[in-house]
Design a protein around this motif. Sequence first.
Motif, PDB file in Angstrom:
ATOM      1  N   GLY A 151      47.481  -8.712 -16.427  1.00 50.02           N
ATOM      2  CA  GLY A 151      48.883  -9.119 -16.513  1.00 50.02           C
ATOM      3  C   GLY A 151      49.260 -10.132 -15.454  1.00 50.02           C
ATOM      4  N   LEU A 152      48.754  -9.919 -14.225  1.00 53.24           N
ATOM      5  CA  LEU A 152      49.026 -10.882 -13.156  1.00 53.24           C
ATOM      6  C   LEU A 152      48.346 -12.216 -13.431  1.00 53.24           C
ATOM      7  CD1 LEU A 152      48.775  -8.585 -10.010  1.00 53.24           C
ATOM      8  CD2 LEU A 152      50.839  -9.626 -10.981  1.00 53.24           C
ATOM      9  N   TRP A 153      47.182 -12.169 -14.046  1.00 50.04           N
ATOM     10  CA  TRP A 153      46.480 -13.400 -14.404  1.00 50.04           C
ATOM     11  C   TRP A 153      47.296 -14.191 -15.429  1.00 50.04           C
ATOM     12  CZ3 TRP A 153      40.994 -13.538 -17.006  1.00 50.04           C
ATOM     13  CH2 TRP A 153      40.525 -14.839 -17.022  1.00 50.04           C
ATOM     14  N   LEU A 154      47.836 -13.480 -16.416  1.00 50.57           N
ATOM     15  CA  LEU A 154      48.682 -14.154 -17.400  1.00 50.57           C
ATOM     16  C   LEU A 154      49.947 -14.726 -16.746  1.00 50.57           C
ATOM     17  CD1 LEU A 154      48.448 -11.841 -20.533  1.00 50.57           C
ATOM     18  CD2 LEU A 154      47.593 -14.169 -20.288  1.00 50.57           C
ATOM     19  N   MET A 155      50.500 -14.001 -15.780  1.00 52.51           N
ATOM     20  CA  MET A 155      51.682 -14.520 -15.069  1.00 52.51           C
ATOM     21  C   MET A 155      51.326 -15.783 -14.289  1.00 52.51           C
ATOM     22  SD  MET A 155      53.884 -11.265 -13.726  1.00 52.51           S
ATOM     23  CE  MET A 155      54.871 -12.302 -12.681  1.00 52.51           C
ATOM     24  N   ALA A 156      50.130 -15.834 -13.722  1.00 53.38           N
ATOM     25  CA  ALA A 156      49.696 -17.026 -12.997  1.00 53.38           C
ATOM     26  C   ALA A 156      49.540 -18.222 -13.932  1.00 53.38           C
ATOM     27  CB  ALA A 156      48.385 -16.752 -12.272  1.00 53.38           C
TER      28      ALA A 156
END
Length: 121
Positions: A24-29
């Motif tokens: 999820g954090l990767w997608l936010m990045a």
Amino acid sequence: MKVRYNPVVGVVMVVLGAVCLFLGLWLMALGEFNASVLVGALVTLLGILYLVRPYFWVSSSAVELRAVVGPVRRTFPFRTLEVDGSKLVAVNDGDRKKLPVTRWMAHSGDWAAAVERATRR
């Protein structure tokens, strides 16, 4: 006597939650918000709580079940404690009540000690 949660359940939840959180954090990045960040954080937190909080307590006259999150406690008094398959049964003046605890969610050593204590009476 304290009966802990099964550590396998806690570790699996921490690992799956961390993977979900990371993705999820990767997608936010990359510029896209995804609810998996919130789900991953929640599952990771629950896994950590499963590893550090007790599942239930067994005393000489009652079983106290505590919530994973929050101050909620439920007490089940008994005269004798019996084992019915993978469940504990509180017997009080002929009234039998199956307790909302299961063997697979409990630490195996703690469950064995609780069963031994219950059948020793």
